[in-house]
Structure formats: structure tokens, C-alpha cells
Write an enzyme that holds these catalytic residues in place. Sequence first.
Site, PDB file in Angstrom:
ATOM      1  N   GLY B 149       0.624  -1.299  -0.221  1.00  0.00           N
ATOM      2  CA  GLY B 149       0.049   0.168   0.033  1.00  0.00           C
ATOM      3  C   GLY B 149       0.725   0.681  -0.096  1.00  0.00           C
ATOM      4  CE  LYS B 220      -0.155  -6.749  -1.718  1.00  0.00           C
ATOM      5  NZ  LYS B 220      -0.680  -7.163  -1.163  1.00  0.00           N
ATOM      6  N   GLY B 323      -5.687  -0.003   1.171  1.00  0.00           N
ATOM      7  CA  GLY B 323      -6.894   0.823   1.429  1.00  0.00           C
ATOM      8  C   GLY B 323      -7.092   1.784   0.781  1.00  0.00           C
TER       9      GLY B 323
END
Lengths: 447, 447
Positions: B149, B220, B323
Site C-alpha cells: 500500500g 508481492k 485501502g
Amino acid sequence: MTTVVTSPALDAQAERSTALRVALLGCGTVGSEVARLLIGQAHDLQARVGRPLELVGIAVRRAGRDRAGIDPALFTTDAPALVTRDDVDLVIEVIGGIEPARSLILAALRHGKSVVTANKALLAEDGGTLFAAAEQAGVDLYFEAAVAGAIPIIRPLRESLVGDEITSVIGIVNGTTNFILDKMDSEGAGFAETLAEAQELGYAEADPTADVEAFDAAAKAAILASLAFHTRVTAGDVYREGITEVSTTDIASAREMGSVVKLLAICQLSSGDDGREQSVSVRVHPAMIPRSHPLAGVGGAYNAVFVESRSAGRLMFYGPGAGGGPTASAVLGDLVTVARNRVRGASGPGESTYAARPISPIGSVITRYHLSLEVADVAGVLAQIAQCFAEHGVSIQTVRQQGRAADAQLVIVTHRASDADLSATVDDLRDLDAVRAVTSVMRVEGE
Amino acid sequence: MTTVVTSPALDAQAERSTALRVALLGCGTVGSEVARLLIGQAHDLQARVGRPLELVGIAVRRAGRDRAGIDPALFTTDAPALVTRDDVDLVIEVIGGIEPARSLILAALRHGKSVVTANKALLAEDGGTLFAAAEQAGVDLYFEAAVAGAIPIIRPLRESLVGDEITSVIGIVNGTTNFILDKMDSEGAGFAETLAEAQELGYAEADPTADVEAFDAAAKAAILASLAFHTRVTAGDVYREGITEVSTTDIASAREMGSVVKLLAICQLSSGDDGREQSVSVRVHPAMIPRSHPLAGVGGAYNAVFVESRSAGRLMFYGPGAGGGPTASAVLGDLVTVARNRVRGASGPGESTYAARPISPIGSVITRYHLSLEVADVAGVLAQIAQCFAEHGVSIQTVRQQGRAADAQLVIVTHRASDADLSATVDDLRDLDAVRAVTSVMRVEGE
């Protein structure tokens, strides 16, 4: 927009086998490690830059000293000549201090060299002059090593978070003071004793002033605040208190509250919610933070920087804050970046001060406070003391009594109040007959 | 080297008032937040780039939906036309998945647009193709939002640490699984029950496969390993185990050892000390780590990445891993950077795969293991079990017995051993009559 084929790219192709030539200023702990890695990791650095990096000269104060593993022919005592040599492309400055570092960096920039520096004191005092010279010459000025050693914090602030609005940066940015406070906490020893121990172990210098009086942390705070808030902040703008007054009683008192004492560099953007211009406050002082705060667990000589921003939320960066290896890592990361930029005919971000925000005076800073008072008689004096706080609009959260009667001590923690109101309260407390001494006033942060 | 005045710099001066035009692909949680910030923070973004950024189109699957605060005229369902429009300079891709994202990004790059993407799955599967297209077109491909993020980790690996030798990267890079494991630890609940709770709270998707089977974390890990070790690693190179088999017994057992169970993405460079070529191992699996490890305290949906390198030492990066806001922050940081590069006629670092290191098979990975066995009778069987470990050269550190006689359980922690030797040991254990079941095998890391 059409794709532009730039002439530097063609130059680069022609020069692919030509080395980029590096001058190093300073060969102490950091400089000698940089030199060692530049020579030892030449193959990897070349692959990452796209061209070889060649160390062509090292400026030192005294020649003739034996520096293991480094060709003696590289050393010179004529730094001004080295940084302006026509065949030098990149300059690394790890001398530190204001002069001659400033003159040498300016000379290098004006002669078209990109510069990598670890010099926090100079950047915090006169960074504007350096950035302007770099901008004018179209070259890079990089300084990842200036704050928090190897922890990548400059690039994240300048680039990763540049699309966000940073609202606060709180850092443990001085390893020496963190080591001392950590030892005082874990061993219950006093400041002077712990400082002596840190000096013996090599964690504190013979003259510890820059660290324990927080000049070092203040310079780093100025740099962080400038980057975070797109405004120019100098060392003189930073409110500064060192750790020499932190007592074992303060640390014990913090412990009772479930907190620890840390030297914090705090950079905050005012909310500006009521339509006023957003201002910036920058301060460095010891403070109590709850043990549950991510910064509370940063022990020994480690550093950490805690960043809050509107979109990203709460971020933390953690790692070794000093030392030859970590600082050299940051210097070489910058060196590869400026060398890549040179190969591509590009340059990185310059100084960003468009927001030009005013600096809030310390008096307007709002936080919580922990006070210790020696009082004559608790029963009689508490009403007077409470009245004193009330008169200045400072609200008390808790009062705790330690000892009794003649040698009683009161520990008071306030709600949020301005520094000015708290200071006025403390002045009045000192005038009360029943208050023998205000033995400690410390800010409470991180909640 | 002399200072080169590049023609793009002159172009930029002429075009200073002209906006850089941005196309956005996708308008879900992240996309709508990116659009909102692009419009709402236009003034700051312009100041930071040096030119205005103008959002000129948003590609969505279905037009006509009301998206509060965004001009309906911006929406289009013709993404291929949008990314190749002559007047678009920069493209943001937040659709996710392999297609049509890959075709759209490739079309954009080939038409000279710089691209910012959050697409970890695509980068891990076919990043090489994208980087090659960007390199060929002389444009940028940035992807800070693809891993962890808003935590700046891509730029630190690509730039800050590029002068250092990174030896390992260990990350908690999936918020959903960290939330589940954290809840299982704090509440003692089982996996299925906790997953259901996470789904209700919106921390896990209706189809949780990508998270709980660790496909997301594996993508990732591939990206992190590629950057850290200057070699190409794809999702298929990553050994992967999800968290569906983690039991309350495992978590209780970890707790007894002073450890916690985390889903870790582990990227390691072999030492290569004996003159062999350095290889890379990349794996994602649940593991026990001591509570004293910096990653152990990363709770809830937070992410963190722990990096070790030769010079810098141990670094950690911590923050919200997902988010709309955090991901949008990372996207906009990249957007400002690629826009600045565009203004300066420059481009950032491309793919670095010069080291071309082989990938170690999981069998050669060396670590410690925690095993739980159901056995018939402890007194009689322990010698057989110990013999089984000894035959494969796996050394036992501790054996703990829980329960007695008919329902006894043995918990065994080994010293460091290869995965192949441990697997062979487990196979043999299963063949022992007295071993009813090997109920759990989990790696022990971070020591």
C-alpha cells in the site's frame, strides 16, 4: 506529447564505457567506508548505473596517513582544486560542519558536478543557498545520509509521499541520546553516569554537546520539516531542549504512567481548519510517550521516523541511525541515483518551498505536560495549585502524590494546553510559598 | 563532463502553463480516491510537478453509474481509445488482474505515455514485458502501490538502497491474512470462524482465495525479490503456502515458545561464500517468529517490510497495507514523480536484472521447523522418532510432550535443516506405526 529523443541519451550511448569520475571530500569513518565500497563493489555499481564509477581523488586534512586498502596516490590536501577538476563528475562531501564544506559544495555545484552530502548541519543552516546553486547549474544535490543514517526517509518524503499531505513527522533521529535514555530507563542510572558509559563505549563523543543539547536532532528536524511541508525551515526555526535535565525521577515517573522518555524531533502542520493559513511547528525536546507507541520500542542507538499523512495514514521507518556502514549505504544509494541521472541527462527533484508556511512560535504549540513539584504540605497547597492552573486555562488530568508532608512531591499531568499558558502557569507556581520547587516539566506526546 | 542543456528543458519552459493530461483506468475504491485527490489537490500537485495535472478521462466497465463528485463527462467504457489518445501524457492503471490491464498498459507505453500501476499480479506474472516496453519507448513505469500500500518500499529498494547489497527482505505484505492471524492469536478462535468475521468486517473478500492461499503475497514477494536482488523473479518462482491449515493449536504452541504466527514473504540471497554463484530463494508461508522480532508487533491489517543489507544493517518499513486512501497516496506519489520526469524530459530507473541469479528450489532452503505429532505412546516411540530425524541429519532442539499415553502429542522444534531433509523426515515419521499423525509442520524464522 510526442516522445522526445534527447541528445544526452545519445551522448550516453557514445560514452557508455567511459567512467563517471567521483571526488570524495573527507576520509573519516564514513569516508573510508565509502571509498572501500566504491572500489570493492565497482562491478555492481557499474551495472546499476550503466557506466563505471571511478574514484579519482580523496581530499583530507593531513596527507601521508596510512589508510588501509586505499591507494595513497588518491589523497590530496587541496580540496578546492579537487572539486573543480574538469574530469570530476560527482562529488561526495562527508567532512561535516559549515566551512569549508559549504564553499567546497558550492564550488562543485557551480562547476557542474552533482553533489551527495551527509551534512545535516550545513543543510539546516544554509540549504537554500546550496539548492539554488544546484538548480542554477542543472545538477543534483542529494542528502539521504543527512537524516537517520541508512533509513530511507529523505526519498520517501521528497518522492513517495509527494502526492499526499503530510501532517506530522515525529522522529527519534539521534542515536547517542536514544542510547543514553534507553540505558537510563533499563538500568535506572543517572544522566551523567550514563553519558560517561556511552562515551566509553564509543556511542557518545568526547564533547557530547551537539548530541545531548540536541543541536544534531534540531538540524535533522529542520530538514525533515522542510521536505514534509514544502517550506524552508532552518535550524534557527527549531525550538530545542536537550536531555541533560532528564532525571531518574522523570524516567521512573514515565514508567509509572506506562510511558518512556525519548528525545523527539516533532514537525507538525497546523490544521488550518478555520480558514487560517497553515503554519508549521518544529521542536526537539525530551518527551514522554506511551509504551504502546511504535516509537517507544526503538531502543539503543537505533533511529525511527513516524510519519502521518492525510491519505497514507501512519507510517514508520526504522533502522540504524549512524555508523560508517549505514551512512555509507545511504551515500552510495544517492551516488548511484545522481550518476544514473547524469547518464540520462536528467536531474532529480530540487528544493520545494512553494508553500512558504510561517513558523509557529513555541508558545502556540499545544500538547500535554507532566510536572513534578516539591511542595510543603499537600493538603493545604493543592487548592492553591489547582487554582493556579485554572487561572491560565490549563486543565489538570491527574494529580499523584509521592511522599508526605514536609517532603511531599506532586506529579501532575495536564490535558492539552498551549506552551505559553503552561509556561505562565509554571511561573506562577514558582511564586507560591508552598511550592518549594518545580523540579521537572516534560511534554507528553504520541497519544 | 560539461553541463548539457537539453531540448526537453526548453520545451518544458515553453509548455509551463500547459497541463499534463492524465487518464485513469478503473474507478473502484482506489480509482475513485485517486480521482477525488487529483481534482481536490490540484493546486498542490501543480506546485510539486511544475505544471498542472488534468484528469481527462476515466475508463470504467459500466458507464452511467453515479460517482459522487466526479464529472460524468469524464467516464468512458472505451479504455483502449483512452490510453492511446494523442493528448494523454500519463496513464494510471488501477483495474487489477492480468487482462485487459496488460494490453492497456502496453498500448499506453507504446504510445509514449508514462504509466503508474498498482497491479502486483500483472507485474509478478509478466513485468519483464512491461518494463521492456517502457524502456523502448523511453517512458516511466512506476508501481509503488503494488506492494504494501502506502508504505514506501519500491523506491527505497530501487533507489535508496541501490548502492548496498541487500541480503534479505522479509515482509508482512497481506493485510487480510495478518488481520486473521492476529485475531486468532488474540481471541483463540479458529481459522474458519475468524475468516467469516474478517469477511463481515470487510477485511476479507467474499472469495478470499487470493489472500488466504497467499497468491497476493506471492506476487508481492516476486516483485520485492526482483528489486532487491537485481534479477527477474516471477510469481511462478515463489514457493507458496497459505494460512488455511494454521490451527489454534499452532498458535497456542507458538505462544508457548514466546512466538507468533505470521504469513511471511521471505526473499533471501544465498551467501555464496564458497565461491558458488549467489542464488535467490523466494517463499511465502506461515511461520513462527519470536515476539521480540520487529515484525511480531505488526498487528491487524498493517503491513511491514524488514530489510537486511550488508552496509545499512536492519531496516523496517511499516504502515497500512491496503485501502483506498493509502493506495491512492502511493499512486499519486508516483504520478507526481513521473510527471516531474516528463517535465524535465527525463525518466526514472528501469528494470534491473543484470545479476540474473538462479532461483533456489524450496528443498534447498535452510531454516528451523516446528512439528506437532500425535503419537501412541511417548515413552516407547521417542527413540524411534529421534532416530528418524537423525537418519536425515535433522538435529532436534527441543521436544515437548502434551497429554499422555493414548492421546499424547509431541511438539518438536529442530535446529536449522534443509527443507528437503525435513520433508524426507516427515515422510518417514508418517510411516511409523506409533505416529498417528503429523498434525502440523511450520517453519520458525526471524532468529
